[in-house]
Scaffold this motif. Sequence first.
Motif, PDB file in Angstrom:
ATOM      1  N   GLY A 227     121.254  10.189  38.979  1.00 57.83           N
ATOM      2  CA  GLY A 227     120.234   9.326  39.562  1.00 57.83           C
ATOM      3  C   GLY A 227     119.929   8.137  38.683  1.00 57.83           C
ATOM      4  O   GLY A 227     119.736   7.014  39.166  1.00 57.83           O
ATOM      5  N   VAL A 228     119.891   8.365  37.365  1.00 59.24           N
ATOM      6  CA  VAL A 228     119.660   7.251  36.442  1.00 59.24           C
ATOM      7  C   VAL A 228     120.834   6.272  36.505  1.00 59.24           C
ATOM      8  O   VAL A 228     120.645   5.050  36.501  1.00 59.24           O
ATOM      9  CB  VAL A 228     119.458   7.774  35.007  1.00 59.24           C
ATOM     10  N   TRP A 229     122.044   6.817  36.577  1.00 59.68           N
ATOM     11  CA  TRP A 229     123.234   5.954  36.662  1.00 59.68           C
ATOM     12  C   TRP A 229     123.160   5.059  37.890  1.00 59.68           C
ATOM     13  O   TRP A 229     123.449   3.845  37.814  1.00 59.68           O
ATOM     14  CB  TRP A 229     124.497   6.808  36.713  1.00 59.68           C
ATOM     15  N   ASP A 230     122.765   5.611  39.041  1.00 57.34           N
ATOM     16  CA  ASP A 230     122.663   4.817  40.267  1.00 57.34           C
ATOM     17  C   ASP A 230     121.668   3.672  40.098  1.00 57.34           C
ATOM     18  O   ASP A 230     121.931   2.525  40.487  1.00 57.34           O
ATOM     19  CB  ASP A 230     122.239   5.705  41.434  1.00 57.34           C
ATOM     20  N   LYS A 231     120.509   3.987  39.514  1.00 57.87           N
ATOM     21  CA  LYS A 231     119.488   2.955  39.312  1.00 57.87           C
ATOM     22  C   LYS A 231     119.962   1.904  38.305  1.00 57.87           C
ATOM     23  O   LYS A 231     119.707   0.701  38.455  1.00 57.87           O
ATOM     24  CB  LYS A 231     118.189   3.585  38.820  1.00 57.87           C
ATOM     25  N   LEU A 232     120.645   2.354  37.259  1.00 57.09           N
ATOM     26  CA  LEU A 232     121.127   1.437  36.235  1.00 57.09           C
ATOM     27  C   LEU A 232     122.207   0.508  36.800  1.00 57.09           C
ATOM     28  O   LEU A 232     122.260  -0.678  36.466  1.00 57.09           O
ATOM     29  CB  LEU A 232     121.672   2.232  35.042  1.00 57.09           C
ATOM     30  N   GLU A 233     123.056   1.055  37.652  1.00 60.61           N
ATOM     31  CA  GLU A 233     124.095   0.233  38.288  1.00 60.61           C
ATOM     32  C   GLU A 233     123.451  -0.852  39.163  1.00 60.61           C
ATOM     33  O   GLU A 233     123.867  -2.019  39.147  1.00 60.61           O
ATOM     34  CB  GLU A 233     125.007   1.126  39.122  1.00 60.61           C
ATOM     35  N   PRO A 264     123.375  -5.393  17.194  1.00 63.12           N
ATOM     36  CA  PRO A 264     122.630  -5.976  18.329  1.00 63.12           C
ATOM     37  C   PRO A 264     122.930  -5.313  19.671  1.00 63.12           C
ATOM     38  O   PRO A 264     122.255  -5.601  20.656  1.00 63.12           O
ATOM     39  CB  PRO A 264     123.097  -7.438  18.328  1.00 63.12           C
ATOM     40  N   ASP A 265     123.915  -4.422  19.730  1.00 64.69           N
ATOM     41  CA  ASP A 265     124.226  -3.755  20.995  1.00 64.69           C
ATOM     42  C   ASP A 265     123.253  -2.623  21.305  1.00 64.69           C
ATOM     43  O   ASP A 265     123.172  -2.184  22.451  1.00 64.69           O
ATOM     44  CB  ASP A 265     125.646  -3.171  20.953  1.00 64.69           C
ATOM     45  N   TYR A 266     122.528  -2.115  20.302  1.00 66.08           N
ATOM     46  CA  TYR A 266     121.696  -0.931  20.484  1.00 66.08           C
ATOM     47  C   TYR A 266     120.260  -1.358  20.805  1.00 66.08           C
ATOM     48  O   TYR A 266     119.465  -1.621  19.909  1.00 66.08           O
ATOM     49  CB  TYR A 266     121.721  -0.069  19.230  1.00 66.08           C
ATOM     50  N   ARG A 267     119.935  -1.427  22.102  1.00 62.53           N
ATOM     51  CA  ARG A 267     118.614  -1.842  22.563  1.00 62.53           C
ATOM     52  C   ARG A 267     117.989  -0.725  23.395  1.00 62.53           C
ATOM     53  O   ARG A 267     118.698   0.016  24.084  1.00 62.53           O
ATOM     54  CB  ARG A 267     118.735  -3.101  23.422  1.00 62.53           C
ATOM     55  N   ASP A 268     116.662  -0.665  23.366  1.00 57.17           N
ATOM     56  CA  ASP A 268     115.954   0.348  24.135  1.00 57.17           C
ATOM     57  C   ASP A 268     115.952  -0.039  25.617  1.00 57.17           C
ATOM     58  O   ASP A 268     115.443  -1.101  25.994  1.00 57.17           O
ATOM     59  CB  ASP A 268     114.524   0.491  23.623  1.00 57.17           C
ATOM     60  N   LEU A 269     116.510   0.832  26.456  1.00 57.17           N
ATOM     61  CA  LEU A 269     116.704   0.493  27.866  1.00 57.17           C
ATOM     62  C   LEU A 269     115.370   0.291  28.586  1.00 57.17           C
ATOM     63  O   LEU A 269     115.211  -0.655  29.368  1.00 57.17           O
ATOM     64  CB  LEU A 269     117.523   1.600  28.544  1.00 57.17           C
ATOM     65  N   TYR A 270     114.418   1.182  28.333  1.00 56.58           N
ATOM     66  CA  TYR A 270     113.111   1.047  28.996  1.00 56.58           C
ATOM     67  C   TYR A 270     112.437  -0.268  28.625  1.00 56.58           C
ATOM     68  O   TYR A 270     111.928  -0.989  29.482  1.00 56.58           O
ATOM     69  CB  TYR A 270     112.221   2.235  28.641  1.00 56.58           C
ATOM     70  N   ASP A 271     112.448  -0.600  27.338  1.00 53.07           N
ATOM     71  CA  ASP A 271     111.811  -1.836  26.882  1.00 53.07           C
ATOM     72  C   ASP A 271     112.506  -3.047  27.498  1.00 53.07           C
ATOM     73  O   ASP A 271     111.856  -4.044  27.860  1.00 53.07           O
ATOM     74  CB  ASP A 271     111.866  -1.892  25.348  1.00 53.07           C
ATOM     75  N   LEU A 272     113.816  -2.990  27.632  1.00 48.82           N
ATOM     76  CA  LEU A 272     114.552  -4.083  28.271  1.00 48.82           C
ATOM     77  C   LEU A 272     114.087  -4.307  29.706  1.00 48.82           C
ATOM     78  O   LEU A 272     113.891  -5.448  30.141  1.00 48.82           O
ATOM     79  CB  LEU A 272     116.056  -3.797  28.241  1.00 48.82           C
ATOM     80  N   THR A 273     113.912  -3.217  30.462  1.00 45.69           N
ATOM     81  CA  THR A 273     113.487  -3.387  31.859  1.00 45.69           C
ATOM     82  C   THR A 273     112.102  -4.016  31.954  1.00 45.69           C
ATOM     83  O   THR A 273     111.850  -4.850  32.830  1.00 45.69           O
ATOM     84  CB  THR A 273     113.491  -2.023  32.602  1.00 45.69           C
ATOM     85  N   ILE A 274     111.198  -3.638  31.044  1.00 41.87           N
ATOM     86  CA  ILE A 274     109.856  -4.227  31.049  1.00 41.87           C
ATOM     87  C   ILE A 274     109.923  -5.713  30.741  1.00 41.87           C
ATOM     88  O   ILE A 274     109.274  -6.541  31.406  1.00 41.87           O
ATOM     89  CB  ILE A 274     108.951  -3.491  30.034  1.00 41.87           C
ATOM     90  N   ASN A 275     110.702  -6.062  29.723  1.00 38.26           N
ATOM     91  CA  ASN A 275     110.819  -7.474  29.346  1.00 38.26           C
ATOM     92  C   ASN A 275     111.423  -8.308  30.476  1.00 38.26           C
ATOM     93  O   ASN A 275     110.974  -9.424  30.756  1.00 38.26           O
ATOM     94  CB  ASN A 275     111.657  -7.612  28.086  1.00 38.26           C
ATOM     95  N   LEU A 276     112.433  -7.797  31.127  1.00 39.24           N
ATOM     96  CA  LEU A 276     113.076  -8.543  32.198  1.00 39.24           C
ATOM     97  C   LEU A 276     112.150  -8.684  33.417  1.00 39.24           C
ATOM     98  O   LEU A 276     112.160  -9.733  34.079  1.00 39.24           O
ATOM     99  CB  LEU A 276     114.383  -7.863  32.608  1.00 39.24           C
ATOM    100  N   SER A 277     111.377  -7.639  33.694  1.00 40.52           N
ATOM    101  CA  SER A 277     110.472  -7.751  34.844  1.00 40.52           C
ATOM    102  C   SER A 277     109.399  -8.818  34.583  1.00 40.52           C
ATOM    103  O   SER A 277     108.936  -9.467  35.525  1.00 40.52           O
ATOM    104  CB  SER A 277     109.822  -6.398  35.125  1.00 40.52           C
TER     105      SER A 277
END
Length: 277
Positions: A227-233, A264-277
């Motif tokens: 389910g996470v993979w689907d959302k991430l895609e 620089p490749d290792y970023r927190d996925l949750y934090d990325l989504t908040i920043n992008l939103s």
Amino acid sequence: VYMAGDNSLSDEAADDLIEMQMIGSNSDREVVALIDQEGEYDSRAYRVLHEGLTESALSDLNSGWGDELDMGDPATLRDFLTWATTAYPAQERVLVIWNHGDGFKRVAEDEESYLTVPEIEGALAEYRDATGHGPLTLIGFDACLMGMFEIAYELREHAVYVHGSEAYEPQEGWTYNHLLYKLNQQTTNSELAHHIVNDYIESYRNGSVYTSYSVTAAVVDTSKLEGVWDKLEDFSGQINSVLPVYRDQVSYSRDQTQRYDQNPDYRDLYDLTINLS
């Protein structure tokens, strides 16, 4: 416990083996370790007892093995798993991979050798083919930077749970003497997951083990990963669709996202989504 200590963590490997001996095996619990340290011809396979060790000849694990193993060879991991779970069967099986970690790139360093996550997946598949065993209860990484979606997703078919730390681990790593005595026939899988995270965090929080920086740990239920993979895609597709117009904003959001390593490749996925939103 797969202890790749032929590197700068050789002394810590010995210390953790001592921690395991504070509790050891009993009628409810088998503790088995393959350890390799910094010296030559010092690879050993042990059943860990309370205040003692029972050594098995490495030729029992693989007739072609000598006394100096390459822990970065996936065949070593495969053969250890096959032997440990056959010689010491258990209803619930937990594999801990112990060493330096560098996320999806590498773990279990042995001089110039190391395991990649796809190699671990291949070793697990071969082990299960050879034994007919189902998925492990848990795959745990007593190593830095292994708490990544990519790692858990790669190993999802081979374990009910996957553990990792998103940040660095202190050199002392897991506190095995705080954890092992809680594992018995009555321990449920959810309790196992709780203890693996909570006992590690509390050992450092309460000062019984010292560290100068914060620690992280998580256990992931692999049944939730598709389910996470689907959302991430879907999320990735949306980012790509707006890049022609919002490239600078996406780049800035990524640059501001929390990370635990200089890579620089290792970023927190949750934090990325908040920043992008």
